[in-house]
Enzyme design. Structure first.
Site, mmCIF file in Angstrom:
data_model
loop_
_atom_site.group_PDB
_atom_site.id
_atom_site.type_symbol
_atom_site.label_atom_id
_atom_site.label_comp_id
_atom_site.label_asym_id
_atom_site.label_seq_id
_atom_site.Cartn_x
_atom_site.Cartn_y
_atom_site.Cartn_z
ATOM 1 N N LYS A 1 1.026 -1.243 0.057
ATOM 2 C CA LYS A 1 -0.103 -0.030 0.031
ATOM 3 C C LYS A 1 0.965 1.294 0.134
ATOM 4 C CE LYS A 1 -3.722 2.073 0.439
ATOM 5 N NZ LYS A 1 -3.234 2.967 -0.933
ATOM 6 N N GLN B 1 7.392 3.971 3.749
ATOM 7 C CA GLN B 1 5.745 3.668 3.903
ATOM 8 C C GLN B 1 5.460 2.426 4.590
ATOM 9 O OE1 GLN B 1 3.818 5.725 1.437
ATOM 10 N NE2 GLN B 1 2.176 4.989 2.848
ATOM 11 N N LYS C 1 5.436 3.249 8.318
ATOM 12 C CA LYS C 1 4.320 4.356 8.425
ATOM 13 C C LYS C 1 3.079 3.535 8.443
ATOM 14 C CE LYS C 1 4.011 7.551 5.578
ATOM 15 N NZ LYS C 1 3.729 8.509 4.202
ATOM 16 N N LYS D 1 5.353 1.739 -3.200
ATOM 17 C CA LYS D 1 5.296 3.042 -3.742
ATOM 18 C C LYS D 1 5.504 2.890 -5.284
ATOM 19 C CE LYS D 1 4.879 7.434 -2.400
ATOM 20 N NZ LYS D 1 4.056 7.598 -1.089
ATOM 21 N N GLY E 1 -2.416 8.284 -4.210
ATOM 22 C CA GLY E 1 -1.815 9.543 -4.709
ATOM 23 C C GLY E 1 -0.553 9.887 -3.801
ATOM 24 N N ASP E 2 0.223 10.629 -4.695
ATOM 25 C CA ASP E 2 1.265 11.310 -3.927
ATOM 26 C C ASP E 2 1.693 12.681 -4.708
ATOM 27 O OD1 ASP E 2 3.365 10.644 -1.711
ATOM 28 O OD2 ASP E 2 4.516 11.627 -3.530
ATOM 29 N N THR F 1 -4.429 13.724 4.882
ATOM 30 C CA THR F 1 -3.081 13.822 5.285
ATOM 31 C C THR F 1 -2.677 15.200 6.359
ATOM 32 O OG1 THR F 1 -2.287 12.541 3.382
ATOM 33 C CG2 THR F 1 -0.637 13.509 4.515
ATOM 34 N N ASN G 1 -1.998 19.186 -2.216
ATOM 35 C CA ASN G 1 -2.702 18.306 -1.421
ATOM 36 C C ASN G 1 -2.573 18.325 0.212
ATOM 37 O OD1 ASN G 1 -3.578 15.651 0.199
ATOM 38 N ND2 ASN G 1 -5.098 16.218 -1.110
ATOM 39 N N SER H 1 -6.935 5.980 3.475
ATOM 40 C CA SER H 1 -6.909 5.209 2.245
ATOM 41 C C SER H 1 -7.399 3.680 2.859
ATOM 42 C CB SER H 1 -5.657 5.233 1.836
ATOM 43 O OG SER H 1 -5.409 6.066 0.884
#
Ligand code: NDP
Ligand code: 2IT
Length: 451
Positions: A90, A111, A114, A126, A165-166, A209, A241, A384
């Site tokens: 993810k 990630q 996290k 990622k 997204g990123d 976020t 964002n 998410s």
């Protein structure tokens, strides 16, 4: 030689320029978890570190598409499937000309820990491309996204790998990517998160976020017995964002946010930035921040190239709390010193790894409350996962329900990180607390799952 040097030496041969950010992320974790490795030899016995720093697989593919003038364009696409000990891979997709394997490995590695900190069943990954959405028409972005998904879809699935997204990938891009996936597979399933909310997206994912970073900061300041954010001057970098929603939440709780930045410059508006105008400039027009001063001539626009080399204007503005929300290594030791001299009390990383290692050391040695990215910006991926849950059960949660769950999740992460730091003798060090707590969770799962 100490355990840290021993471990770092093992990976040295792979430390080339492209991998610099990945090594930066990895070294920080190794320093933090040294006491854990020393206190329990099971991590060494099961070679956890050696296994954790190598992605399960890196998928690299060609993306061919056609621009509006019928020119054929070629970009490179990637997906780094890093670790799925706790759940499906993810993590986001980044579309930016700087994207390469090293950047995606750094982001994928962060990630893993996290996602572990969220306490939710998600592994780490990622992906992205060197495609630059800037200046492209909607049709060009759509055609690129379709071509990207034609390859990517072979490797993803709601129980396999769920991208989101990123930088450069927002609701518009996720909508096009999802549309293509559905056309190819005929399956309406939660294979991506951050979808538009009228077809499968969770309410509050765009806000998650930025809001989450503020919720984390509120809890951290409470634990550290500092004054709350209400009425305080805050500085934020970025105008995407994460930054816009951090500003939104800060305004809602009564803080005065006086800055934002994009890659070209900084806006300083001492009366507090005009969020409606910012959203119009950045989300609707996709234009430069420079436009802001046309409506607000009292504000200052500082072009990036006009500021002295090596420092960033945004971190030289006095504030109570700073929120770097743009990109990696955007806050260095000179910036850290400026913040400290100007009386900053708290720094929260909304972006991934925005502070350099030297800046972090300065913050920690000056007892600044420092919230590291992998804990403070976990609200995005947490919502998410809430979207995955809603998709799997074909349900839709209210804005209030998602917000309540997000707030609780951020408070729990913050408390767990603070408690872990205390347990390991580094009270107040949220960097070590986050790295140890995240690592332990993944490592214990890897041990339990066998080699
Ligand atoms: P966006 O694309 O929405 O916005 C990125 C912002 O950062 C833009 O203002 C952009 O300026 C600026 N920026 C990007 N690259 C650079 C650079 N090299 N130098 C200076 N400014 C730059 O991205 P997000 O807001 O989604 O992401 C921001 C950060 O937050 C990233 O580090 C991302 O990894 C992280 N993050 C994002 C999450 C999410 O849910 N979206 C979740 C957790 C972390 P310009 O407009 O000029 O390009
Ligand atoms: O860095 C991140 O946590 C993200 N870009 C969000 C990942 C996600 O899967 O929502």
């Amino acid at each position: 030689m100490g355990i840290v040097e021993d471990e770092i030496k093992k990976f040295e041969s792979g430390n080339c320029a492209e991998n610099a950010v990945f090594f930066q992320a990895m070294e920080e974790v190794i320093y933090s978890i040294a006491p854990l490795l020393e206190s329990d030899d099971k991590y060494k016995k099961y070679a956890i570190l050696e296994r954790l720093v190598v992605p399960d697989r890196i998928i690299k593919f060609k993306v061919t598409w056609m621009d509006d003038k019928q020119n054929i364009k070629v970009n490179t696409g990637y997906r780094v499937q890093f670790n799925n000990a706790l759940g499906p891979y993810k993590g986001g997709l980044r579309f930016h000309p700087s994207v390469n394997e090293g950047i995606l490995k750094f982001l994928g590695f962060e990630q893993i820990l996290k996602n572990a900190l969220t306490g939710l069943p998600i592994g780490g990954g990622k992906g992205g491309s060197d495609f630059d959405p800037k200046g492209k028409s909607d049709f060009e972005v759509m055609k690129f996204c379709s071509a990207f998904m034609r390859e990517l879809r072979k490797y993803i699935g709601p129980r396999i790998d769920v991208p989101a997204g990123d930088i450069g990938v927002g609701t518009r891009e996720i909508g096009y990517l999802f549309g293509e996936y559905k056309k190819i597979t005929s399956s309406f399933e939660g294979v991506l998160t951050g979808k538009p909310s009228f077809f499968g997206g969770s309410l509050m994912r765009p806000e998650a976020t930025g809001y989450g970073a503020v919720y984390f900061t509120q809890t951290m300041l409470e634990i550290e017995a500092k004054e709350s954010l209400e009425g305080k001057v805050c500085t934020v970098s970025g105008a995407g964002n994460v930054a816009l929603h951090a500003i939104e939440k800060l305004q809602q709780i009564g803080a005065i946010t006086v800055t934002c930045t994009d890659s070209k410059g900084t806006i300083y508006d001492s009366r507090g930035v005009d969020l409606c105008l910012l959203k119009e400039i950045k989300l609707e027009k996709r234009a430069s921040l420079k436009e802001y001063i046309k409506t607000h001539p009292q504000a200052k626009y500082i072009p990036a190239e006009e500021y002295p080399e090596g420092a960033h204007a945004v971190w030289d503005i006095p504030c109570y709390a700073a929120f770097p929300c743009a990109t990696q290594n955007e806050l260095n030791d000179i910036d850290a010193r400026n913040l400290i001299i100007n009386g900053c009390v708290s720094v929260t990383e909304g972006a991934n790894m925005p502070s350099t290692p030297k800046a972090i050391n300065d913050f920690l040695s000056h007892k600044i409350c420092f919230a590291p990215a992998k804990a403070a910006n976990a609200g995005g991926v947490a919502v998410s996962e809430f979207e995955m849950s809603q998709n799997a059960s074909m349900s839709k949660w209210s804005f209030e329900k998602v917000d309540d769950k997000l707030k609780l999740t951020m408070q729990e992460i913050c408390k767990r990180v603070a408690l872990t730091a205390k347990e390991y003798g580094v009270e107040g060090n949220y960097v070590d607390g986050a790295n140890i707590a995240g690592f332990k969770k993944v490592a214990d799962a890897m041990i339990a799952e066998g080699v």
